[in-house]
Design a protein around this motif. Structure first.
Motif, mmCIF file in Angstrom:
data_model
loop_
_atom_site.group_PDB
_atom_site.id
_atom_site.type_symbol
_atom_site.label_atom_id
_atom_site.label_comp_id
_atom_site.label_asym_id
_atom_site.label_seq_id
_atom_site.Cartn_x
_atom_site.Cartn_y
_atom_site.Cartn_z
ATOM 1 N N UNK A 262 -37.961 -41.430 -0.838
ATOM 2 C CA UNK A 262 -36.596 -40.947 -0.591
ATOM 3 C C UNK A 262 -35.615 -42.111 -0.548
ATOM 4 N N UNK A 263 -36.053 -43.225 0.047
ATOM 5 C CA UNK A 263 -35.196 -44.392 0.116
ATOM 6 C C UNK A 263 -34.896 -44.973 -1.246
ATOM 7 N N UNK A 264 -35.926 -45.035 -2.121
ATOM 8 C CA UNK A 264 -35.722 -45.544 -3.478
ATOM 9 C C UNK A 264 -34.788 -44.628 -4.252
ATOM 10 N N UNK A 265 -34.912 -43.325 -4.039
ATOM 11 C CA UNK A 265 -33.995 -42.371 -4.677
ATOM 12 C C UNK A 265 -32.552 -42.679 -4.267
ATOM 13 N N UNK A 266 -32.361 -42.954 -2.970
ATOM 14 C CA UNK A 266 -31.023 -43.251 -2.459
ATOM 15 C C UNK A 266 -30.468 -44.528 -3.079
ATOM 16 N N UNK A 267 -31.296 -45.555 -3.193
ATOM 17 C CA UNK A 267 -30.864 -46.830 -3.780
ATOM 18 C C UNK A 267 -30.490 -46.641 -5.246
ATOM 19 N N UNK A 268 -31.280 -45.868 -5.972
ATOM 20 C CA UNK A 268 -30.993 -45.623 -7.392
ATOM 21 C C UNK A 268 -29.669 -44.877 -7.543
ATOM 22 N N UNK A 269 -29.389 -43.932 -6.653
ATOM 23 C CA UNK A 269 -28.123 -43.196 -6.700
ATOM 24 C C UNK A 269 -26.942 -44.141 -6.489
ATOM 25 N N UNK A 270 -27.095 -45.098 -5.553
ATOM 26 C CA UNK A 270 -26.030 -46.077 -5.328
ATOM 27 C C UNK A 270 -25.814 -46.914 -6.585
ATOM 28 N N UNK A 271 -26.887 -47.364 -7.205
ATOM 29 C CA UNK A 271 -26.776 -48.188 -8.418
ATOM 30 C C UNK A 271 -26.095 -47.412 -9.546
ATOM 31 N N UNK A 272 -26.355 -46.115 -9.614
ATOM 32 C CA UNK A 272 -25.759 -45.305 -10.677
ATOM 33 C C UNK A 272 -24.259 -45.109 -10.489
ATOM 34 N N UNK A 277 -21.566 -51.985 -16.508
ATOM 35 C CA UNK A 277 -21.517 -53.352 -17.034
ATOM 36 C C UNK A 277 -21.937 -54.387 -15.998
ATOM 37 N N UNK A 278 -21.977 -53.995 -14.706
ATOM 38 C CA UNK A 278 -22.320 -54.933 -13.644
ATOM 39 C C UNK A 278 -23.750 -54.783 -13.148
ATOM 40 N N UNK A 279 -24.458 -53.789 -13.659
ATOM 41 C CA UNK A 279 -25.842 -53.549 -13.240
ATOM 42 C C UNK A 279 -26.756 -53.703 -14.450
ATOM 43 N N UNK A 280 -27.826 -54.490 -14.295
ATOM 44 C CA UNK A 280 -28.801 -54.663 -15.370
ATOM 45 C C UNK A 280 -29.475 -53.316 -15.642
ATOM 46 N N UNK A 281 -29.144 -52.710 -16.772
ATOM 47 C CA UNK A 281 -29.625 -51.360 -17.067
ATOM 48 C C UNK A 281 -31.139 -51.319 -17.303
ATOM 49 N N UNK A 282 -31.708 -52.390 -17.871
ATOM 50 C CA UNK A 282 -33.164 -52.433 -18.061
ATOM 51 C C UNK A 282 -33.887 -52.384 -16.720
ATOM 52 N N UNK A 283 -33.386 -53.163 -15.757
ATOM 53 C CA UNK A 283 -34.023 -53.177 -14.438
ATOM 54 C C UNK A 283 -33.816 -51.834 -13.726
ATOM 55 N N UNK A 335 -37.028 -53.528 -2.724
ATOM 56 C CA UNK A 335 -36.467 -54.878 -2.619
ATOM 57 C C UNK A 335 -35.627 -55.203 -3.860
ATOM 58 N N UNK A 336 -36.141 -54.848 -5.041
ATOM 59 C CA UNK A 336 -35.428 -55.130 -6.282
ATOM 60 C C UNK A 336 -34.132 -54.333 -6.357
ATOM 61 N N UNK A 337 -34.188 -53.058 -5.991
ATOM 62 C CA UNK A 337 -32.994 -52.226 -6.023
ATOM 63 C C UNK A 337 -31.922 -52.735 -5.088
ATOM 64 N N UNK A 338 -32.329 -53.155 -3.893
ATOM 65 C CA UNK A 338 -31.365 -53.697 -2.947
ATOM 66 C C UNK A 338 -30.744 -54.981 -3.489
ATOM 67 N N UNK A 339 -31.549 -55.786 -4.164
ATOM 68 C CA UNK A 339 -31.055 -57.026 -4.762
ATOM 69 C C UNK A 339 -29.989 -56.735 -5.820
ATOM 70 N N UNK A 340 -30.207 -55.700 -6.615
ATOM 71 C CA UNK A 340 -29.234 -55.345 -7.659
ATOM 72 C C UNK A 340 -27.913 -54.890 -7.038
ATOM 73 N N UNK A 341 -28.000 -54.151 -5.935
ATOM 74 C CA UNK A 341 -26.775 -53.711 -5.246
ATOM 75 C C UNK A 341 -26.011 -54.915 -4.716
ATOM 76 N N UNK A 342 -26.729 -55.849 -4.094
ATOM 77 C CA UNK A 342 -26.091 -57.020 -3.495
ATOM 78 C C UNK A 342 -25.445 -57.921 -4.547
ATOM 79 N N UNK A 343 -25.981 -57.913 -5.754
ATOM 80 C CA UNK A 343 -25.382 -58.722 -6.813
ATOM 81 C C UNK A 343 -23.976 -58.232 -7.158
ATOM 82 N N UNK A 344 -23.748 -56.929 -7.001
ATOM 83 C CA UNK A 344 -22.429 -56.354 -7.291
ATOM 84 C C UNK A 344 -21.570 -56.314 -6.037
ATOM 85 N N UNK A 345 -22.176 -55.930 -4.916
ATOM 86 C CA UNK A 345 -21.463 -55.820 -3.644
ATOM 87 C C UNK A 345 -22.211 -56.609 -2.577
#
Length: 592
Positions: A262-272, A277-283, A335-345
């Motif tokens: 559920x937590x990973x789902x939440x992180x993915x929703x934030x990334x979406x 252009x600011x989020x690595x789409x492959x990752x 951990x990776x998803x949180x890292x991607x969020x922090x790179x933008x915000x």
């Protein structure tokens, strides 16, 4: 600056009646205008914004306005004219005398205010209000709160009145003082968790930097070079964040797999929601694939215990290994998803450490932690930088429990995360046996303040007032900040970010008490700053270009900043209950 700390309403501020839509009840006092005679003593009567058909005793001309008491709220509605004082106004003394409250000047003032706002009120509610006011030392504060409760049709109960009364006192009773008192009283009875939360409120930046450093160490451990990964792993083990037997390929965390999904789902929703252009789409696609795989794994489709008992030991061991591998993949993805969020915000709130249910670290700070901490501070800036201040504000509000109820209802968060707040701990403490009277009183005072701020921030039709008060450290100075935001909601329920009025009340070591009145119209910002200093404009002049640049970077335009000496001009009042009823605060819009 006692004029605004006292919370007294400024003269000349008019109130704006509200169209009350609740059902009328027998005994209520209302103001009605005769619209049209219908015969058989029936009249079409305008009450607020509604047209009602009522049986009215007496003769009245069309267009005449009168005060009435509801004799019957049935069909038809029956209204009885209220005795007036000869000037056309309701005879308040006669009304109060009829319910046994004659001679009560406070209740006369309350009734007069409610009638002027055309708020229907019954004898029962007046009696309940009188009982609440009788136990209140500060009658002026009590009257302000009772007017708000009756206007908003809130229950006239002590459990509602006391929190609102506490919140309405604002900077007259700083929250930091209440927190210091409860911490002192709880020095013996507090649990380690409560003490940890209190410390994080006192030193939020330390907690924020620590958590971001731990997140960065996990990033190094999961995606860094072997030497860097091993150093990070050793540091996390030394800090007891990970168990001593953990390896780079097997560092299973205690979190429930289903909750991690559920937590990973939440992180993915934030990334979406972030710019593509600011989020690595492959990752991002890799995270989505990991989520899909784990949703089909034994973690999500585990057999019942009685069925598992029937499988062979070899099959059970294989399934355990598969489950651990899936948990590992989930943890690394979080951990990776949180890292991607922090790179933008960079100032975003960390979800990862809560989702992994990591234990609190010990006091050890190995070299890998210290070096990583310097990297984090370099990215986030100093404690007076904008990113750091945003994170500190979020940390303090979360630790106080401003989002306590939201956490309880959020399926992507473990219920234990809500317990990591001061509000939750105080609720638990108040249920402890053997609690001393002094400790109970100080805990209730803090809980009342926290609940009161939420009640003050409740929606009021299309309008909304938001109030927050919290302790904060700016540089070497500890202070209380009170923020009040006022405005209306948009059609989708959100609050308009382009039109906002925000009042900040803060005490600084050198400038002392200060008020910042920020108005935003069409994303154009103007500021009025009130302080007892008569030379503040000369001190602040060099910082105005930086302010303009910072606003433009966030999509806002700078209009003006004006400085006012409180020796000559009174700043805006701080009385949230009166503000909520004042038309001066119904003309602006707001968004957090």
């Amino acid at each position: 600056m006692s004029s605004y700390i006292s919370g007294q309403q400024r003269p000349g501020v008019l109130t704006q009646p509200q169209d009350r839509q609740q059902q009328l009840k027998a005994g209520q006092i209302i103001h009605g205008k005769m619209i049209k005679a219908l015969g058989n003593q029936q009249m079409e009567v305008q009450v607020g914004g509604r047209l009602l058909t009522a049986v009215v005793s007496g003769a009245f001309a069309e267009g005449e306005a009168k005060w009435f008491q509801v004799e019957s709220a049935g069909n038809p509605l029956v209204l009885k004219p209220v005795k007036t004082d000869g000037t056309g106004k309701a005879d308040l003394q006669q009304l109060l005398q009829s319910i046994g409250l004659s001679g009560n000047k406070e209740m006369k003032a309350l009734l007069s205010s409610l009638i002027s706002r055309q708020v229907p009120v019954s004898a029962d509610k007046l009696a309940q209000a009188a009982a609440l006011l009788a136990g209140t030392p500060d009658k002026t504060e009590g009257l302000s709160v009772l007017k708000l409760m009756l206007t908003r049709d809130l229950p006239l109960k002590e459990s509602v009145f006391m929190p609102l009364l506490s919140a309405n006192k604002g900077i007259a009773e700083p929250l930091s003082g209440l927190l210091n008192q409860v911490k002192s009283d709880l020095s013996v009875q507090a649990s380690p968790k409560t003490s940890q939360i209190m410390n994080s409120i006192e030193e939020p930046l330390t907690k924020v930097m620590h958590d971001h450093t731990v997140q960065r160490m996990f990033e190094k451990m999961t995606s860094g070079q072997p030497a860097t990964a091993n150093q990070a792993l050793a540091g996390l083990k030394e800090m007891q964040v990970l168990p001593g037997k953990a390896t780079l390929n097997n560092w299973i965390v205690p979190a429930e797999p289903a909750q991690m999904v559920k937590g990973l789902e939440s992180i993915i929703k934030v990334l979406q929601t972030l710019p593509a252009t600011q989020v690595n789409q492959n990752e991002l696609q890799q995270l989505q694939q990991t989520l899909k795989n784990t949703q089909q794994s034994p973690v999500q489709n585990a057999q019942p215990q009685n069925a598992q008992a029937q499988v062979s030991q070899q099959s059970a061991q294989a399934q355990t290994a598969q489950t651990q591998m899936t948990q590992q993949q989930l943890a690394e993805a979080i951990i990776k998803g949180q890292s991607l969020i922090l790179q933008v915000k960079p100032q975003s709130t960390l979800q990862s450490l809560q989702l992994l249910s990591l234990p609190p670290s010990n006091a050890e700070q190995p070299l890998s932690f210290l070096s990583t901490s310097k990297e984090v501070q370099s990215q986030l800036g100093t404690q007076t930088g904008s990113n750091a201040i945003q994170m500190v504000l979020k940390e303090v509000m979360q630790r106080l429990g401003a989002d306590y109820e939201a956490r309880l209802s959020n399926p992507s968060l473990q219920p234990e995360s809500a317990a990591q707040t001061l509000k939750a701990q105080l609720v638990s403490i108040l249920n402890m046996p053997g609690l001393t009277a002094q400790t109970k009183d100080s805990a209730e005072q803090v809980l009342n303040r926290l609940n009161g701020m939420q009640l003050m921030s409740a929606e009021n039709g299309p309008q909304q007032q938001l109030m927050m008060q919290f302790p904060i450290q700016l540089g070497e100075t500890r202070s209380d900040v009170t923020m009040k935001m006022n405005g209306r909601r948009k059609s989708d329920g959100t609050l308009d970010p382009d039109h906002v009025r925000v009042l900040f009340y803060i005490t600084l070591s050198e400038l002392k008490e200060s008020v910042i009145d920020m108005n935003v119209q069409n994303r154009v910002v103007s500021l009025d700053i009130y302080n007892e200093s008569e030379n503040l404009n000369r001190v602040a002049e060099p910082f105005i270009p930086a302010l303009k640049t910072a606003l433009e970077a966030t999509g806002y335009a700078f209009s003006s900043v004006k400085f006012h000496s409180t020796k000559e001009v009174d700043p805006p009042i701080i009385n949230p209950a009166e503000d909520a009823l004042s038309s001066a605060y119904h003309k602006v819009d707001v968004k957090i």
